[in-house]
Structures are given as structure tokens and as C-alpha cells.
Design a protein around this motif. Structure first.
Motif, short mmCIF file in Angstrom:
data_model
loop_
_atom_site.label_atom_id
_atom_site.label_comp_id
_atom_site.label_asym_id
_atom_site.label_seq_id
_atom_site.Cartn_x
_atom_site.Cartn_y
_atom_site.Cartn_z
N ALA A 171 0.84 -1.20 0.00
CA ALA A 171 0.00 0.00 0.00
C ALA A 171 0.88 1.25 0.00
CB ALA A 171 -0.91 0.00 1.22
N LYS A 172 0.68 2.09 -0.99
CA LYS A 172 1.42 3.35 -1.11
C LYS A 172 0.49 4.50 -0.73
CE LYS A 172 5.22 1.66 -3.09
NZ LYS A 172 6.58 1.81 -2.54
N ILE A 173 0.92 5.28 0.26
CA ILE A 173 0.15 6.44 0.71
C ILE A 173 0.74 7.69 0.08
CG2 ILE A 173 -0.49 7.85 2.69
CD1 ILE A 173 -0.43 5.35 4.40
N ILE A 174 -0.09 8.46 -0.62
CA ILE A 174 0.35 9.69 -1.26
C ILE A 174 -0.33 10.86 -0.53
CG2 ILE A 174 0.64 10.98 -3.41
CD1 ILE A 174 1.93 8.17 -3.37
N CYS A 175 0.48 11.78 -0.04
CA CYS A 175 -0.04 12.92 0.71
C CYS A 175 -0.27 14.12 -0.21
CB CYS A 175 0.93 13.29 1.82
SG CYS A 175 1.16 11.98 3.04
N PHE A 176 -0.96 15.11 0.31
CA PHE A 176 -1.23 16.31 -0.47
C PHE A 176 0.06 17.05 -0.83
CE2 PHE A 176 -5.40 15.62 1.42
CZ PHE A 176 -6.25 15.90 0.36
N ASN A 177 1.10 16.90 -0.01
CA ASN A 177 2.39 17.53 -0.32
C ASN A 177 3.27 16.64 -1.20
OD1 ASN A 177 3.22 15.53 1.45
ND2 ASN A 177 3.90 16.94 3.06
N GLN A 178 2.67 15.56 -1.76
CA GLN A 178 3.33 14.62 -2.67
C GLN A 178 4.30 13.67 -1.98
OE1 GLN A 178 2.50 14.05 -5.70
NE2 GLN A 178 1.38 15.84 -6.37
N LYS A 179 4.40 13.71 -0.66
CA LYS A 179 5.23 12.73 0.03
C LYS A 179 4.59 11.36 -0.10
CE LYS A 179 7.52 15.66 3.47
NZ LYS A 179 7.75 15.89 4.93
N THR A 180 5.43 10.33 -0.19
CA THR A 180 4.95 8.97 -0.35
C THR A 180 5.44 8.09 0.79
OG1 THR A 180 4.99 9.19 -2.77
CG2 THR A 180 4.93 6.96 -1.88
N PHE A 181 4.52 7.26 1.32
CA PHE A 181 4.87 6.34 2.39
C PHE A 181 4.32 4.96 2.03
CE2 PHE A 181 4.30 10.54 4.26
CZ PHE A 181 5.49 10.71 4.96
N SER A 182 4.92 3.93 2.60
CA SER A 182 4.49 2.56 2.34
C SER A 182 4.01 1.91 3.64
CB SER A 182 5.63 1.73 1.76
OG SER A 182 6.04 2.25 0.51
N LEU A 183 2.96 1.09 3.51
CA LEU A 183 2.44 0.33 4.64
C LEU A 183 2.25 -1.12 4.21
CD1 LEU A 183 -0.31 2.45 6.44
CD2 LEU A 183 1.87 1.71 7.37
N ASP A 184 2.59 -2.03 5.08
CA ASP A 184 2.40 -3.44 4.79
C ASP A 184 0.99 -3.85 5.19
OD1 ASP A 184 2.81 -6.06 4.10
OD2 ASP A 184 3.94 -6.58 5.90
N SER A 185 0.00 -3.30 4.47
CA SER A 185 -1.42 -3.57 4.73
C SER A 185 -2.15 -3.65 3.40
CB SER A 185 -2.04 -2.46 5.59
OG SER A 185 -1.38 -2.33 6.83
N SER A 186 -3.25 -4.39 3.39
CA SER A 186 -4.09 -4.44 2.20
C SER A 186 -5.05 -3.26 2.21
CB SER A 186 -4.87 -5.75 2.15
OG SER A 186 -5.86 -5.77 3.17
N LEU A 187 -5.62 -2.95 1.05
CA LEU A 187 -6.60 -1.87 0.99
C LEU A 187 -7.85 -2.23 1.78
CD1 LEU A 187 -6.45 -0.34 -2.61
CD2 LEU A 187 -5.05 0.11 -0.60
N ASP A 188 -8.19 -3.51 1.84
CA ASP A 188 -9.33 -3.94 2.66
C ASP A 188 -9.10 -3.58 4.12
OD1 ASP A 188 -10.84 -4.98 0.63
OD2 ASP A 188 -10.19 -7.04 0.91
N GLU A 189 -7.90 -3.87 4.62
CA GLU A 189 -7.58 -3.56 6.02
C GLU A 189 -7.62 -2.06 6.27
OE1 GLU A 189 -4.59 -7.33 6.98
OE2 GLU A 189 -3.80 -5.48 6.09
N LEU A 190 -7.07 -1.30 5.33
CA LEU A 190 -7.02 0.16 5.50
C LEU A 190 -8.41 0.77 5.47
CD1 LEU A 190 -3.86 1.00 3.35
CD2 LEU A 190 -4.06 0.95 5.84
#
Length: 255
Positions: A171-190
Motif C-alpha cells: 500500500a502506497k500512501i500519497i499525501c497532499f504535499n506529494q510525500k509517499t509512504f508505504s504500509l504493509d497492509s491491504s486496501l481492505d484492512e485500511l
């Protein structure tokens, strides 16, 4: 016993099918359906099975959308990744459920209770009750995620998230400031952790923030293309089956 499985994760569907056969070798799996759209089509043209196993969160929307389009006469056993606290309403309303990951003991319990769910009216009332109960259960939605960063955990407010998408099962999280983070979770879980008034599961790959949406474009085959205020790696498409739910969600949650 004739059974239909509604599940968009291939491995989960395969495991459930195997476990059902182990519990009762006389069962027949008529179909494994992977989306709201596919489920609506199948139940529109086929006779009712003896029971339906339904995952609550599908790639193109929640499974309750199916009941808005077709009448399902069969008893329903829901499957879900929600925790037991949020699911007390299921027990109160006598709808059975299987908490993921599914274990054989829970499956046997659920199949033993099939006789209590026999009528169309029961299904209608119970589905309505469970939707209301889930809404009233006051699930503690996340306000922050803890993002792993080397030997530290960095808090990320959910209000900063523009969208989330999957890339190689990450799972890649994209913020409004374009920063990107990764989480070891499924979209269902999120999606189970995010406030549904703020976030919408647009399709199998994307969750979008209400605040990030600039506009929508009519797309081929009655679909919608969602345009965000931040750059996305590809066009975000909402299916025709999910079109109305998306519009209602967007309008109902405008501040």
C-alpha cells in the motif's frame, strides 16, 4: 447443498472453498463472484443457492450494494476483516459471520446455523439492521498511521492523505504535499480503519480522499474517471456498478 461465494481475493476464496468441502463433502460451489457488478449479474439470472458466503468489502464497493439491485432469497453468511468489537451487532441480529482469517471451527458453527435464515423478509430486515448497527457501533477510525522509518515510527495524520493505491501488493500512501509512504497492509484492512465519510474505495487499486477530488469525468460504459488535486500514476476509474454509490458518497460528505 448449493453454495455461492462472493469474495474478491483469490486465495481467500480458494481457502474458503476448500474448507467448506472439508466440513461437508456433499456441497457444490456454484460460483465464486469477485465484485458487486458480477454478483448483481449472477443473482439476476440464476436460481437461489442454499447459502451465500459474502465478503463485505469488494474491490468495486461494499457488498450491501448488491441488495439494492437484486433480491437474494438465500441465507447469507458474511465474511469480514472487522474486529469482533465492531461485529457484536451481527450476533445480536442473528446474522452469522466469519472473521478473517477464517478457521474451521467458525465455519462449522456458521453452517450449523443456516436453518435460522430461510426467508427473503429475514434477509431484508437483517441486512438493514446490520448496516444500521455497523453505523452506530462507533468504530474508532484511525486519526494517524505510524509509518516505519528505519528504527523509528513516524505519525502521519490521515487528513494529510490524498489517496492510497497498491503497487506489487504494497500500500502506497500519497499525501497532499506529494510525500509517499508505504504500509504493509491491504486496501481492505485500511478501509476498515479509515472514516468512510472521508475516504472511498474507488476500485481494486485505489482509495481516494474526499478532499483530494477536483472533479469527475464521464467515462466509457457508464464509468467515472476521478480527477484528484495531486498527480496519480494512472487514471482512477469508478465502475458503472459503483457509479451511483460514489456520487452519493461525494455529495453526502461535502462540507
Amino acid at each position: 447443498m448449493k453454495i455461492v461465494i462472493v469474495e474478491d481475493e483469490f486465495v481467500a476464496a480458494q481457502n474458503l472453498e476448500r474448507m467448506i468441502q472439508e466440513v461437508d463433502g456433499s456441497t457444490e460451489i456454484l460460483a465464486v463472484l469477485q465484485s458487486v457488478e458480477e454478483s448483481v449479474e449472477w443473482f439476476s439470472i440464476n436460481a437461489s443457492p442454499d447459502v451465500v458466503f459474502m465478503d463485505i468489502h469488494l474491490a468495486d464497493g461494499d457488498v450491501f450494494s448488491v441488495f439494492e439491485e437484486v433480491e437474494i432469497l438465500s441465507p447469507i453468511i458474511f465474511t469480514t476483516a472487522y474486529d469482533e468489537y465492531a461485529l457484536k451487532a451481527f450476533e445480536v441480529n442473528s446474522i452469522d459471520y466469519l472473521l478473517k482469517p477464517i478457521i474451521r471451527q467458525d465455519l462449522e458453527r456458521a453452517m450449523n446455523k443456516l436453518t435460522s435464515l430461510t426467508s427473503q423478509q429475514n434477509n431484508r430486515e437483517l441486512v438493514s439492521q446490520i448496516m444500521q448497527s455497523m453505523h452506530e457501533s462507533k468504530i474508532p477510525y484511525k486519526r494517524h498511521f505510524l509509518i516505519p522509518n528505519k528504527d523509528k515510527l513516524t505519525p502521519l495524520p490521515v487528513d494529510e492523505i490524498a489517496y492510497i493505491y497498491t503497487e506489487y501488493k504494497i500500500a502506497k500512501i500519497i499525501c497532499f504535499n506529494q510525500k509517499t509512504f508505504s504500509l504493509d497492509s491491504s486496501l481492505d484492512e485500511l478501509m476498515g480503519q479509515l472514516n468512510p465519510a472521508q475516504f472511498f474505495r474507488a476500485n481494486r487499486q485505489y482509495i481516494v480522499s474526499h478532499r483530494a477530488i477536483e472533479d469527475m469525468s464521464v467515462w466509457f460504459g457508464g464509468k467515472l474517471a476521478v480527477n484528484l488535486s495531486v498527480e496519480t500514476p494512472e487514471r482512477i476509474i469508478v465502475s458503472r456498478a459503483r457509479n451511483r454509490d460514489f456520487k452519493n458518497w461525494y455529495m453526502d460528505n461535502i462540507l
